[in-house]
Design an enzyme around this catalytic site. Structure first.
Site, short mmCIF file in Angstrom:
data_model
loop_
_atom_site.label_atom_id
_atom_site.label_comp_id
_atom_site.label_asym_id
_atom_site.label_seq_id
_atom_site.Cartn_x
_atom_site.Cartn_y
_atom_site.Cartn_z
N ALA A 11 48.17 34.68 35.12
CA ALA A 11 46.79 35.31 35.29
C ALA A 11 45.80 34.53 34.40
CB ALA A 11 46.84 36.85 35.02
N ARG A 17 38.43 28.40 43.52
CA ARG A 17 37.91 28.75 44.97
C ARG A 17 37.38 29.93 45.36
NH1 ARG A 17 44.08 27.09 46.21
NH2 ARG A 17 44.19 27.93 43.93
N ASN A 232 42.91 33.16 47.13
CA ASN A 232 42.25 32.11 46.77
C ASN A 232 41.01 32.15 46.88
OD1 ASN A 232 44.79 31.21 45.27
ND2 ASN A 232 45.45 30.71 47.33
N ASN A 382 21.43 83.09 43.95
CA ASN A 382 20.96 82.55 45.11
C ASN A 382 20.01 81.77 44.68
OD1 ASN A 382 19.39 82.14 47.59
ND2 ASN A 382 20.81 83.52 48.64
#
Ligand code: UD1
Ligand code: MG
Length: 466
Positions: A11, A17, A232, A382
């Site tokens: 990694a 790209r 990629n 309310n």
């Protein structure tokens, strides 16, 4: 001590790209980084302590984002190719009998497929390559099988750039996933020479190196090529994202969730939804959201990192983030629940109501055009149309506390810090700046003045002037 199996995940690459400033493996599909998906699959095979992630490009960022998984990190200072990445992991793997190599940019790999590869590898090869036959093999290394022999055996892996005219027709590709016996792997790594074209050390050269040394290299094909595609470029990444989301929607539907036009919905990989919930088109459900059973989530709603109980109705175009919604609550259309909203059972949050760090008790209602921030609103209250909690004095935020069954008349402003007791009434249009005790009525507005006949007299005067 020899332990059975190490997993190395490559990694460290930049991902040139992708043309992105973000490291490739931190790009996301299904709401999670590529690397997080690979680590999750690997964790189902061995404990995190046996997983070694090779990091290099923006290593600290990659490490920080995955450190919580408990995996080990190995630094590849300069990214000299996949062969070099594994060379950097030499010490890490030396104590293990077998080494499985995964690519950080092949995120859809399932543990079942890894197990299949490991099983095939037990037959005694030095290297077993997971292969696939995708519709478009362009860009992948191709598998050259040995002629006239056991077809499980491989001659070499040939990278796209090095394919001869006649090898262009080879359809079987290298997925970048391999099982090795560690001892020959460590020897083989010494033999890899830089590629003539770009000077990189290719891990794929090991196939030829092993064959030339008389060792066996096997290949086993993945059951579904879509599972082992690499990311990629951005179009490849977006295609994998679509595949992952389709799989997530399919998983949920098989668990009893109805998703109309699932291809229009964006549902992250970790989302959970209970059975008999219906999700309409163009809904996004993101992050670690959990939705209960028997809910209806109508079109164009976005829900992120939130928990919804059972039987919740979310009408069209709501935005809900980091909030908790109780059973049977009704939201929207066009409600905005910002982080820290805690909406009680059977409570109602109506159109153009914004909440932030607001707790509404059971059955409380705010049906129209309100801002409720840093508020604790009791059960059965309310809240009239247009009520605003004035929670910010320009420097600090302050809380509003409203007891149970209070009635806040329309268009009132509640200037925090403020308390309104149980069952109290606030007259419409009030600006409330002082505590209202339980059971009281507070009216904070100027008295109405009515002048009989004033308007008609004015009209008459005007018509005489002209
Ligand atoms: C690689 C394989 C190719 C295979 C394909 C499958 C090689 C030479 N080629 O090509 O045969 O078909 O994967 O997806 O291996 N990485 C490092 N350090 C480096 C270079 C790369 O850790 O110095 C990591 C990358 O971050 C990536 C993985 O290795 O996660 C693969 O590298 P990438 O450059 O994507 O190789 P591909 O061109 O895809
Ligand atoms: Mg790749």
């Amino acid at each position: 001590m020899t332990t059975e199996l190490a997993i190395v995940i490559m990694a460290a690459g930049k991902g040139t790209r992708l043309k992105s400033r973000r490291p490739k493996v931190l790009h996301e599909i299904g709401g999670k980084s590529l690397l997080a998906h690979v680590i999750r699959a690997a964790s189902q095979i061995v404990p995190a302590a046996q997983i070694y992630v090779v990091i290099g490009h923006q290593a600290e960022q990659v490490r920080a984002s995955l450190a919580h998984t408990g995996v080990q990190f190995v630094l590849q200072d300069q990214q000299l190719g996949t062969g070099h990445a594994i060379q950097c992991a030499r010490e890490a793997i030396a104590g293990y009998k077998q080494t499985l190599v995964l690519s950080g940019d092949v995120p859809l790999i399932r543990p079942e497929t890894i197990r299949m590869l490991l099983e095939a590898h037990q037959l005694g090869s030095a290297m077993t390559i997971l292969t696939a036959q995708p519709e478009n093999p362009f860009g992948y290394g191709r598998i050259l099988r040995r002629k006239g022999e056991n077809s499980r055996q491989v001659e070499a892996i040939i990278e796209q750039k090095s394919l001869t005219q006649e090898q262009l027709s080879l359809r079987e590709v290298n997925t970048g996933i391999y099982a090795f016996q560690t001892a020959p792997l460590l020897d083989g790594l010494n033999e890899i020479t830089p590629n003539e074209g770009n000077g990189e050390y290719y891990l794929t050269d090991l196939a030829r190196i092993f064959v030339q040394a008389g060792k066996l290299v096997a290949a086993v094909e993945a059951p579904d090529a879509n599972e082992v595609l690499g990311a990629n470029t951005i179009p490849e990444l977006v295609a994998l994202d679509a595949t992952m989301r389709a799989a997530t929607a399919n998983r949920l539907m098989l668990e009893g969730v109805t998703i109309y036009r699932p291809e229009t919905c964006v549902i992250d990989a970790d989302v959970q939804v209970g059975s008999d919930t219906v999700i309409e088109p163009y809904v996004q459900i993101l992050g670690k959201t959990v939705i209960g059973s028997d809910c209806l989530v109508r079109s164009s709603t976005v829900i992120e990192n939130s928990t919804l109980g059972n039987g919740v109705l979310v009408r069209q175009s709501c935005v809900i983030a980091e909030s908790t919604i109780g059973n049977g609550a009704k939201l929207g259309p066009f409600a905005h629940l910002r982080p820290g909203s805690d909406i009680g059972e059977e409570a109602h949050i109506g159109n153009f109501v914004e909440t932030k760090k607001a707790k509404l008790g059971k059955g409380a209602k705010a049906n129209h055009l309100s801002y409720l921030g840093d508020a604790d609103i009791g059960a059965g209250c309310n809240i009239g149309a247009g009520v605003i909690t004035c929670n910010y004095d320009g420097v600090n935020k302050h809380g509003t506390f409203i007891g149970q069954n209070a009635f806040i008349g329309s268009d009132s402003t509640l200037v925090a810090p403020i308390r309104i007791g149980d069952g109290a009434y606030v007259g419409a249009g009030s600006c409330i700046t002082r505590e209202v005790p339980a059971g009281a009525l507070a009216v904070g507005r100027s008295r109405q003045v009515t002048k009989e006949g004033w308007a008609s007299a004015r009209r008459t005067a005007r018509s005489l002037e002209s």
